[in-house]
Design an enzyme around this catalytic site. Structure first.
Site, PDB file in Angstrom:
ATOM      1  N   SER A   1      12.665  -0.937  -3.010  1.00  0.00           N
ATOM      2  CA  SER A   1      12.690  -1.786  -4.142  1.00  0.00           C
ATOM      3  C   SER A   1      11.524  -1.858  -4.618  1.00  0.00           C
ATOM      4  O   SER A   1      10.809  -2.884  -4.598  1.00  0.00           O
ATOM      5  CB  SER A   1      13.274  -3.014  -3.585  1.00  0.00           C
ATOM      6  OG  SER A   1      12.392  -3.639  -2.970  1.00  0.00           O
TER       7      SER A   1
ATOM      8  N   HIS B   1      18.420  -2.334   0.964  1.00  0.00           N
ATOM      9  CA  HIS B   1      17.990  -1.968   2.225  1.00  0.00           C
ATOM     10  C   HIS B   1      19.326  -1.971   3.087  1.00  0.00           C
ATOM     11  O   HIS B   1      19.250  -1.557   4.300  1.00  0.00           O
ATOM     12  CB  HIS B   1      17.230  -2.804   2.829  1.00  0.00           C
ATOM     13  CG  HIS B   1      15.675  -2.630   2.175  1.00  0.00           C
ATOM     14  ND1 HIS B   1      14.699  -3.806   2.368  1.00  0.00           N
ATOM     15  CD2 HIS B   1      15.084  -1.989   1.379  1.00  0.00           C
ATOM     16  CE1 HIS B   1      13.662  -3.353   1.681  1.00  0.00           C
ATOM     17  NE2 HIS B   1      13.968  -2.261   1.070  1.00  0.00           N
TER      18      HIS B   1
ATOM     19  N   GLN C   1      17.214  -9.549  -0.218  1.00  0.00           N
ATOM     20  CA  GLN C   1      16.885  -8.279   0.554  1.00  0.00           C
ATOM     21  C   GLN C   1      16.669  -8.600   2.068  1.00  0.00           C
ATOM     22  O   GLN C   1      17.074  -7.773   2.816  1.00  0.00           O
ATOM     23  CB  GLN C   1      15.832  -7.584  -0.213  1.00  0.00           C
ATOM     24  CG  GLN C   1      15.464  -6.212   0.533  1.00  0.00           C
ATOM     25  CD  GLN C   1      14.198  -5.570  -0.593  1.00  0.00           C
ATOM     26  OE1 GLN C   1      14.609  -5.044  -1.451  1.00  0.00           O
ATOM     27  NE2 GLN C   1      13.299  -5.670   0.044  1.00  0.00           N
ATOM     28  N   GLU C   2      16.043  -9.668   2.357  1.00  0.00           N
ATOM     29  CA  GLU C   2      15.460  -9.552   3.552  1.00  0.00           C
ATOM     30  C   GLU C   2      15.688 -11.231   4.031  1.00  0.00           C
ATOM     31  O   GLU C   2      15.069 -12.065   3.326  1.00  0.00           O
ATOM     32  CB  GLU C   2      13.830  -9.293   3.567  1.00  0.00           C
ATOM     33  CG  GLU C   2      13.945  -7.852   3.111  1.00  0.00           C
ATOM     34  CD  GLU C   2      12.274  -7.537   3.161  1.00  0.00           C
ATOM     35  OE1 GLU C   2      11.449  -8.130   3.593  1.00  0.00           O
ATOM     36  OE2 GLU C   2      12.012  -6.448   2.388  1.00  0.00           O
TER      37      GLU C   2
ATOM     38  N   GLU D   1      15.143  -1.603   7.347  1.00  0.00           N
ATOM     39  CA  GLU D   1      13.995  -2.265   8.132  1.00  0.00           C
ATOM     40  C   GLU D   1      14.091  -2.827   9.765  1.00  0.00           C
ATOM     41  O   GLU D   1      13.461  -3.364  10.241  1.00  0.00           O
ATOM     42  CB  GLU D   1      13.234  -3.215   7.306  1.00  0.00           C
ATOM     43  CG  GLU D   1      12.612  -2.774   6.144  1.00  0.00           C
ATOM     44  CD  GLU D   1      12.054  -3.692   5.354  1.00  0.00           C
ATOM     45  OE1 GLU D   1      12.152  -4.860   5.458  1.00  0.00           O
ATOM     46  OE2 GLU D   1      11.496  -3.206   4.230  1.00  0.00           O
TER      47      GLU D   1
ATOM     48  N   ASP E   1      12.963 -12.704   1.419  1.00  0.00           N
ATOM     49  CA  ASP E   1      12.551 -11.828   0.295  1.00  0.00           C
ATOM     50  C   ASP E   1      13.675 -11.563  -0.432  1.00  0.00           C
ATOM     51  O   ASP E   1      14.600 -10.689  -0.283  1.00  0.00           O
ATOM     52  CB  ASP E   1      11.947 -10.422   0.798  1.00  0.00           C
ATOM     53  CG  ASP E   1      11.538  -9.646  -0.211  1.00  0.00           C
ATOM     54  OD1 ASP E   1      11.432 -10.191  -1.462  1.00  0.00           O
ATOM     55  OD2 ASP E   1      10.874  -8.511   0.127  1.00  0.00           O
TER      56      ASP E   1
ATOM     57  N   GLU F   1       9.668 -14.722  -1.014  1.00  0.00           N
ATOM     58  CA  GLU F   1       9.147 -13.734  -1.776  1.00  0.00           C
ATOM     59  C   GLU F   1       9.866 -13.230  -2.906  1.00  0.00           C
ATOM     60  O   GLU F   1      11.025 -13.101  -2.764  1.00  0.00           O
ATOM     61  CB  GLU F   1       8.723 -12.422  -0.801  1.00  0.00           C
ATOM     62  CG  GLU F   1       8.264 -11.355  -1.140  1.00  0.00           C
ATOM     63  CD  GLU F   1       8.082 -10.118  -0.183  1.00  0.00           C
ATOM     64  OE1 GLU F   1       7.778 -10.566   0.955  1.00  0.00           O
ATOM     65  OE2 GLU F   1       8.044  -9.093  -0.531  1.00  0.00           O
TER      66      GLU F   1
ATOM     67  N   ASP G   1       5.495  -9.822  -4.573  1.00  0.00           N
ATOM     68  CA  ASP G   1       5.268  -8.455  -4.189  1.00  0.00           C
ATOM     69  C   ASP G   1       5.464  -7.436  -5.714  1.00  0.00           C
ATOM     70  O   ASP G   1       4.395  -6.967  -6.000  1.00  0.00           O
ATOM     71  CB  ASP G   1       6.435  -8.315  -3.129  1.00  0.00           C
ATOM     72  CG  ASP G   1       6.461  -6.732  -2.845  1.00  0.00           C
ATOM     73  OD1 ASP G   1       5.762  -5.777  -3.195  1.00  0.00           O
ATOM     74  OD2 ASP G   1       7.539  -6.341  -2.034  1.00  0.00           O
TER      75      ASP G   1
ATOM     76  N   LYS H   1       0.379  -3.556  -0.160  1.00  0.00           N
ATOM     77  CA  LYS H   1       0.870  -2.420   0.364  1.00  0.00           C
ATOM     78  C   LYS H   1      -0.034  -1.364  -0.683  1.00  0.00           C
ATOM     79  O   LYS H   1      -0.104  -1.118  -1.713  1.00  0.00           O
ATOM     80  CB  LYS H   1       2.272  -2.091  -0.392  1.00  0.00           C
ATOM     81  CG  LYS H   1       3.206  -3.202  -0.024  1.00  0.00           C
ATOM     82  CD  LYS H   1       4.735  -3.085  -0.586  1.00  0.00           C
ATOM     83  CE  LYS H   1       5.802  -3.983   0.120  1.00  0.00           C
ATOM     84  NZ  LYS H   1       6.946  -4.016  -0.999  1.00  0.00           N
TER      85      LYS H   1
ATOM     86  N   HIS I   1       4.642  -3.149   5.400  1.00  0.00           N
ATOM     87  CA  HIS I   1       4.947  -1.880   5.422  1.00  0.00           C
ATOM     88  C   HIS I   1       5.875  -1.612   4.084  1.00  0.00           C
ATOM     89  O   HIS I   1       6.156  -2.382   3.198  1.00  0.00           O
ATOM     90  CB  HIS I   1       6.067  -1.757   6.634  1.00  0.00           C
ATOM     91  CG  HIS I   1       7.239  -2.814   6.489  1.00  0.00           C
ATOM     92  ND1 HIS I   1       8.272  -2.617   7.454  1.00  0.00           N
ATOM     93  CD2 HIS I   1       7.338  -3.695   5.782  1.00  0.00           C
ATOM     94  CE1 HIS I   1       9.334  -3.581   6.976  1.00  0.00           C
ATOM     95  NE2 HIS I   1       8.787  -4.355   5.959  1.00  0.00           N
ATOM     96  N   ARG I   2       6.649  -0.405   4.058  1.00  0.00           N
ATOM     97  CA  ARG I   2       7.616  -0.073   2.954  1.00  0.00           C
ATOM     98  C   ARG I   2       8.916  -0.096   4.020  1.00  0.00           C
ATOM     99  O   ARG I   2       8.878   0.348   5.008  1.00  0.00           O
ATOM    100  CB  ARG I   2       7.317   1.124   2.419  1.00  0.00           C
ATOM    101  CG  ARG I   2       6.067   1.155   1.598  1.00  0.00           C
ATOM    102  CD  ARG I   2       5.748  -0.047   0.614  1.00  0.00           C
ATOM    103  NE  ARG I   2       6.780  -0.351  -0.487  1.00  0.00           N
ATOM    104  CZ  ARG I   2       6.653  -0.113  -1.496  1.00  0.00           C
ATOM    105  NH1 ARG I   2       5.568   0.368  -2.427  1.00  0.00           N
ATOM    106  NH2 ARG I   2       7.598  -0.317  -2.444  1.00  0.00           N
ATOM    107  N   SER I   3      10.016  -0.051   3.079  1.00  0.00           N
ATOM    108  CA  SER I   3      11.161   0.153   3.814  1.00  0.00           C
ATOM    109  C   SER I   3      11.607   1.754   4.371  1.00  0.00           C
ATOM    110  O   SER I   3      12.119   1.946   5.328  1.00  0.00           O
ATOM    111  CB  SER I   3      12.561  -0.150   2.817  1.00  0.00           C
ATOM    112  OG  SER I   3      12.429   0.670   1.717  1.00  0.00           O
TER     113      SER I   3
ATOM    114  N   LYS J   1       3.996  -8.120   7.397  1.00  0.00           N
ATOM    115  CA  LYS J   1       5.444  -8.004   7.546  1.00  0.00           C
ATOM    116  C   LYS J   1       5.659  -6.640   7.811  1.00  0.00           C
ATOM    117  O   LYS J   1       5.196  -5.553   7.270  1.00  0.00           O
ATOM    118  CB  LYS J   1       5.871  -7.781   5.849  1.00  0.00           C
ATOM    119  CG  LYS J   1       6.559  -9.325   5.563  1.00  0.00           C
ATOM    120  CD  LYS J   1       7.181  -9.054   4.139  1.00  0.00           C
ATOM    121  CE  LYS J   1       8.491  -8.547   3.915  1.00  0.00           C
ATOM    122  NZ  LYS J   1       8.813  -8.344   2.540  1.00  0.00           N
TER     123      LYS J   1
HETATM  124  P1  PGA Z   1      10.267  -1.735  -0.505  1.00  0.00           P
HETATM  125  O1  PGA Z   1      10.660  -3.035   0.018  1.00  0.00           O
HETATM  126  O2  PGA Z   1       9.560  -1.141   0.584  1.00  0.00           O
HETATM  127  O3  PGA Z   1      11.875  -0.895  -0.298  1.00  0.00           O
HETATM  128  O4  PGA Z   1      10.085  -1.787  -1.673  1.00  0.00           O
HETATM  129  C1  PGA Z   1       9.887  -3.985   1.062  1.00  0.00           C
HETATM  130  C2  PGA Z   1       9.670  -5.351   0.256  1.00  0.00           C
HETATM  131  O5  PGA Z   1      10.307  -5.594  -0.967  1.00  0.00           O
HETATM  132  O6  PGA Z   1       9.231  -5.972   0.691  1.00  0.00           O
HETATM  133 ZN    ZN Z   2       9.316  -7.535  -1.214  1.00  0.00          ZN
END
Ligand code: PGA
Ligand code: ZN
Length: 424
Positions: free
Chosen positions: A42, A154, A162-163, A206, A242, A285, A312, A337, A365-367, A388
């Protein structure tokens, strides 16, 4: 001793089975730094570009161009330089690329190179990476924001956000925070199996579960129940989300689709307020589309003192994007990131700007991630107090947690676990 004698790019795989760039940097003194570029799903529109070859090989995801950029363009320029000159080297990467978004060399090439240089320098200095990056002051272990239920892009379920995040803020050390999180994770597993059957135990990108839930209240309820079942309460464990709302946004109508209905930004804001009043939400987020600083600012104002509101996709680790957010007071936190901007030095500039203006930094991190645990050291180096890096499962996630355990042991009585203070 510190002279760079070799910079070599090559292929590696990330946690989603996508090829990625691995860079090895060697010094005359015999030290070696290896780094692997992570990869997002994302991604924010303002991110640096991840260079992919396209075509049929590697399912179109090859990184041959990025690898040859490391070997043909970058390596000849870095050989002979002092590996400790991180900022100078990152400047060379920026200049060689010459674009605002690393689209010539690829941010996967520059990120892996930049991080490998830092690792080689810390090796050659026989100094732990967190100490090399952060100096004598590096002593704060981060509170882990653990994504235990995965949705959005994800996971293969219908959850829009997403999270869904578990925050062990009430622990008094990092290892205790991990223990508590693991207990909640296993309670959650039990509870999901009882309620949704064993297919709900499949995990997302994740490492969090990806149960067949439809709306976010089910996810928050499951997390709260898991916390209780594990024997904890709000005083030990807080929750977060998130939304990654850019993924839910329809630019034509200017509305969001989530939890079975369509929302205007104003309605979505009210929805967040009701979620925050019903659950112990300490962290939100990307609540709105990545260009909507104004709605984010309103939410920040409404939840001031209770919930950290974090950008983000909103900032994409870019100091220029952050400057606008800071001017408006849009958020109280920002995600960091390195591969969103493409070099360590630029990411550090972003962190410094954020910290100077009173924002919290969350190293992330990243997904699509790898066994590279650089961000564990980076979080301690910056004393951000927040990281995270996914659920306490899957090796690309636990690589970071395991490194943090090591660092806490190494710091001994000088280690600080900030707990809820990380949010204040
Ligand atoms: P991404 O997602 O690594 O797929 O961009 C992580 C996030 O949105 O925090
Ligand atoms: Zn994010």
């Amino acid at each position: 001793m510190f002279e760079i004698v070799e910079v070599r790019g090559g292929y590696a795989l990330d946690s989603r089975g996508s090829p990625t760039v691995r860079v090895i940097v060697r010094t005359a003194g015999g030290s070696k730094g290896v780094a692997l570029a992570p990869s997002g799903a994302s991604r924010g529109a303002g991110e640096a570009l991840e260079l992919r070859d396209g075509g049929l090989r590697w399912a179109g995801r090859g990184v041959g161009l990025a690898v040859s950029n490391v070997n043909e363009v970058i390596a000849p320029r870095l050989k002979g330089l002092d590996v400790r000159m991180q900022r100078y080297i990152d400047g060379i990467l920026q200049a060689l690329d010459g674009t605002p978004n690393k689209s010539r060399l690829g941010a996967n090439a520059t990120t892996a190179t930049s991080l490998a240089v830092a690792k080689a320098a810390s090796e050659q200095l026989s100094t732990p990476l967190y100490r090399y990056l952060g100096g004598v002051g590096a002593s704060t272990l981060p509170v882990p924001l653990m994504n235990m239920i995965n949705g959005g892009v994800h996971a293969g379920n219908e959850l829009g956000f997403q999270e869904f995040i578990v925050i062990p803020a009430g622990a008094d050390s990092f290892i205790e925070a991990l223990r508590l999180s693991v207990e909640v994770y296993w309670s959650l597993k039990e509870l999901l199996k009882e309620k949704y059957g064993k297919s709900s135990l499949n995990v997302g990108d994740e490492g969090g579960f990806a149960p067949p839930m439809k709306i976010s209240s089910e996810a928050f309820k499951a997390l709260e129940d898991a916390v209780k079942r594990a024997g904890y309460s709000e005083s030990h464990v807080l929750l977060g989300v998130d939304a990654a709302a850019s993924q839910l946004y329809d630019s034509e109508s200017g509305t969001y689709k989530v939890d079975g209905r369509v929302w205007t930004a104003g309605e979505l804001l009210e929805y967040y307020l009701s979620i925050a009043s019903e659950h112990p939400i300490a962290y939100i987020e990307d609540p709105f589309n990545e260009d909507d600083l104004e709605s984010t600012r309103k939410l920040t104002g409404k939840l001031a003192g209770k919930t950290l509101i974090v950008g983000d996709d909103l900032y994409t680790t870019n100091p220029k994007h952050l400057a606008r957010g800071v001017e408006l007071g849009a958020s109280t936190g920002a995600i960091l990131k390195v591969n969103q901007i493409g070099t360590l030095s630029e990411a550090l500039d972003f962190a410094n700007l954020a910290l100077k203006t009173g924002l919290k930094i969350i190293v992330s991190h990243r997904s699509g991630d790898t066994e590279d645990n650089f961000i564990a050291d980076l979080a301690v180096a910056l004393n951000t107090g927040l990281i995270k890096t996914g659920a306490p499962a899957r090796s690309e996630r636990t690589a970071k947690y395991n490194r943090l355990i090591e660092i806490e042991e190494e710091l001994g009585p000088t280690a600080v676990y900030p707990g809820v203070k990380a949010f204040k």
